[in-house]
Design an enzyme around this catalytic site. Structure first.
Site, PDB file in Angstrom:
ATOM      1  N   ASP A   7     -35.974 -39.411 -62.244  1.00  0.00           N
ATOM      2  CA  ASP A   7     -37.311 -38.653 -62.289  1.00  0.00           C
ATOM      3  C   ASP A   7     -37.932 -39.235 -61.057  1.00  0.00           C
ATOM      4  O   ASP A   7     -37.918 -40.493 -60.627  1.00  0.00           O
ATOM      5  CB  ASP A   7     -37.963 -38.783 -63.355  1.00  0.00           C
ATOM      6  CG  ASP A   7     -39.011 -37.584 -63.303  1.00  0.00           C
ATOM      7  OD1 ASP A   7     -38.978 -36.456 -63.141  1.00  0.00           O
ATOM      8  OD2 ASP A   7     -40.475 -38.131 -63.489  1.00  0.00           O
ATOM      9  N   GLU A   9     -42.020 -38.717 -58.852  1.00  0.00           N
ATOM     10  CA  GLU A   9     -43.366 -38.325 -58.448  1.00  0.00           C
ATOM     11  C   GLU A   9     -43.525 -38.083 -56.950  1.00  0.00           C
ATOM     12  O   GLU A   9     -42.947 -38.892 -56.122  1.00  0.00           O
ATOM     13  CB  GLU A   9     -44.453 -39.427 -59.131  1.00  0.00           C
ATOM     14  CG  GLU A   9     -44.137 -39.274 -60.762  1.00  0.00           C
ATOM     15  CD  GLU A   9     -44.391 -37.917 -61.609  1.00  0.00           C
ATOM     16  OE1 GLU A   9     -44.698 -36.889 -60.920  1.00  0.00           O
ATOM     17  OE2 GLU A   9     -43.869 -37.783 -62.643  1.00  0.00           O
ATOM     18  N   GLU A  52     -54.119 -31.738 -56.891  1.00  0.00           N
ATOM     19  CA  GLU A  52     -53.446 -31.285 -57.823  1.00  0.00           C
ATOM     20  C   GLU A  52     -52.505 -32.148 -58.414  1.00  0.00           C
ATOM     21  O   GLU A  52     -52.008 -32.264 -59.501  1.00  0.00           O
ATOM     22  CB  GLU A  52     -52.814 -29.864 -57.445  1.00  0.00           C
ATOM     23  CG  GLU A  52     -53.808 -28.720 -57.286  1.00  0.00           C
ATOM     24  CD  GLU A  52     -54.476 -28.751 -55.780  1.00  0.00           C
ATOM     25  OE1 GLU A  52     -53.946 -29.907 -55.226  1.00  0.00           O
ATOM     26  OE2 GLU A  52     -54.967 -27.998 -55.406  1.00  0.00           O
ATOM     27  N   HIS A 152     -47.684 -37.559 -66.267  1.00  0.00           N
ATOM     28  CA  HIS A 152     -46.219 -37.865 -65.780  1.00  0.00           C
ATOM     29  C   HIS A 152     -46.102 -39.185 -65.358  1.00  0.00           C
ATOM     30  O   HIS A 152     -47.081 -39.679 -64.423  1.00  0.00           O
ATOM     31  CB  HIS A 152     -46.113 -36.576 -64.777  1.00  0.00           C
ATOM     32  CG  HIS A 152     -45.876 -35.418 -65.332  1.00  0.00           C
ATOM     33  ND1 HIS A 152     -44.986 -34.404 -65.010  1.00  0.00           N
ATOM     34  CD2 HIS A 152     -46.477 -34.707 -66.463  1.00  0.00           C
ATOM     35  CE1 HIS A 152     -45.149 -33.420 -65.786  1.00  0.00           C
ATOM     36  NE2 HIS A 152     -46.137 -33.323 -66.671  1.00  0.00           N
ATOM     37  N   ASP A 157     -40.729 -40.617 -67.924  1.00  0.00           N
ATOM     38  CA  ASP A 157     -40.067 -39.475 -68.141  1.00  0.00           C
ATOM     39  C   ASP A 157     -38.450 -39.534 -67.804  1.00  0.00           C
ATOM     40  O   ASP A 157     -37.932 -38.788 -68.728  1.00  0.00           O
ATOM     41  CB  ASP A 157     -40.576 -38.278 -66.987  1.00  0.00           C
ATOM     42  CG  ASP A 157     -42.067 -37.856 -67.123  1.00  0.00           C
ATOM     43  OD1 ASP A 157     -42.711 -38.395 -68.037  1.00  0.00           O
ATOM     44  OD2 ASP A 157     -42.482 -37.269 -66.246  1.00  0.00           O
TER      45      ASP A 157
END
Length: 239
Positions: A7, A9, A52, A152, A157
């Site tokens: 995963d 980000e 965001e 997150h 994750d």
């Protein structure tokens, strides 16, 4: 089989607009078992992070100021995932970002490093059409504790996704066909192989054959039907 659950980000939603990877988390599966090995790194993107995105993962520019750039960690990242099958939720997103980072450095893309990619988002939609397929929804469906996932995070994750993937593919254990222990009595188990003696064949005597024929004739006379064990000429004679 070696698999890596992965995963990332990022600074935003689209690498085509200049967004960059800021965190990578990977956990290792070997023959469908968690090995305890993982790879986790924060990355300085050398650019700002969308508000965001910060609301989703909580990673700020100040936090990343002293972290390595992608160029500094590229080789160790490649070493960890090399030749493994990647398991990613919404794979197009992560693969797109990572391929962009690698291509910026003139390095090969993921498909040249790895044995393939499994997209668990696509898998979940195929297994349960019309139902929610987010990571949180899959954790709920498969009763996996995700209470610590307030934001997150790539490593967290990836760990949750590994549990989800194993739950989604639980029936595949029977297909692994991995022989962990030698068969008892085999040479590998320390047994001694011996030749079997030839089987003794006993042939029917003349009296036994005659008795067999008599029984078949009685069957034909008693049923007035066809006896499959007697050729047609015998049946005609018996009638």
């Amino acid at each position: 089989m070696r698999q890596i659950v992965l995963d990332t980000e990022t600074t935003g939603l689209d690498w085509r607009n200049g967004d960059r990877v800021i965190e990578i988390g990977c956990v290792e599966l070997l023959n469908r078992n968690l090995t305890g090995r993982h790879y986790h790194v924060y990355i300085n993107p050398e650019r700002g992070i969308d508000a965001e995105a910060i609301a989703v993962h909580g990673i700020t520019e100040d936090f990343l100021a002293d972290k390595p750039t992608f160029s500094a960690i590229a080789a160790e990242f490649e070493d960890f995932i090399r030749d493994a099958e990647l398991i990613i939720h919404n794979a197009n997103f992560d693969v797109g970002f990572l391929n962009h980072e690698l291509s910026r450095l003139g390095r090969g893309k993921l498909d040249s490093l790895c044995a393939g990619v499994i997209d668990t988002l696509k898998m979940a939609k195929e297994q349960n059409p019309g139902k929610k397929a987010s990571l949180d929804a899959l954790c709920d469906r498969h009763q996996i504790d995700n209470a610590s996932r307030t934001l997150h995070g790539a490593l967290l994750d990836a760990e949750l996704l590994a549990e989800v993937y194993l739950a989604m593919t639980r029936g595949q254990e029977s297909l692994m066909m991995v022989l962990e222990e030698p068969v008892p009595g085999s040479a590998e188990a320390g047994g001694v192989l011996v030749d079997r003696p030839p089987l003794k064949v006993l042939c029917a005597s003349g009296e036994e054959l005659a008795e067999h024929e008599r029984v078949l004739q009685d069957i034909v006379k008693g049923t007035k039907g066809t006896c499959l064990w007697i050729p047609p000429a015998h049946e005609a004679a018996a009638a």
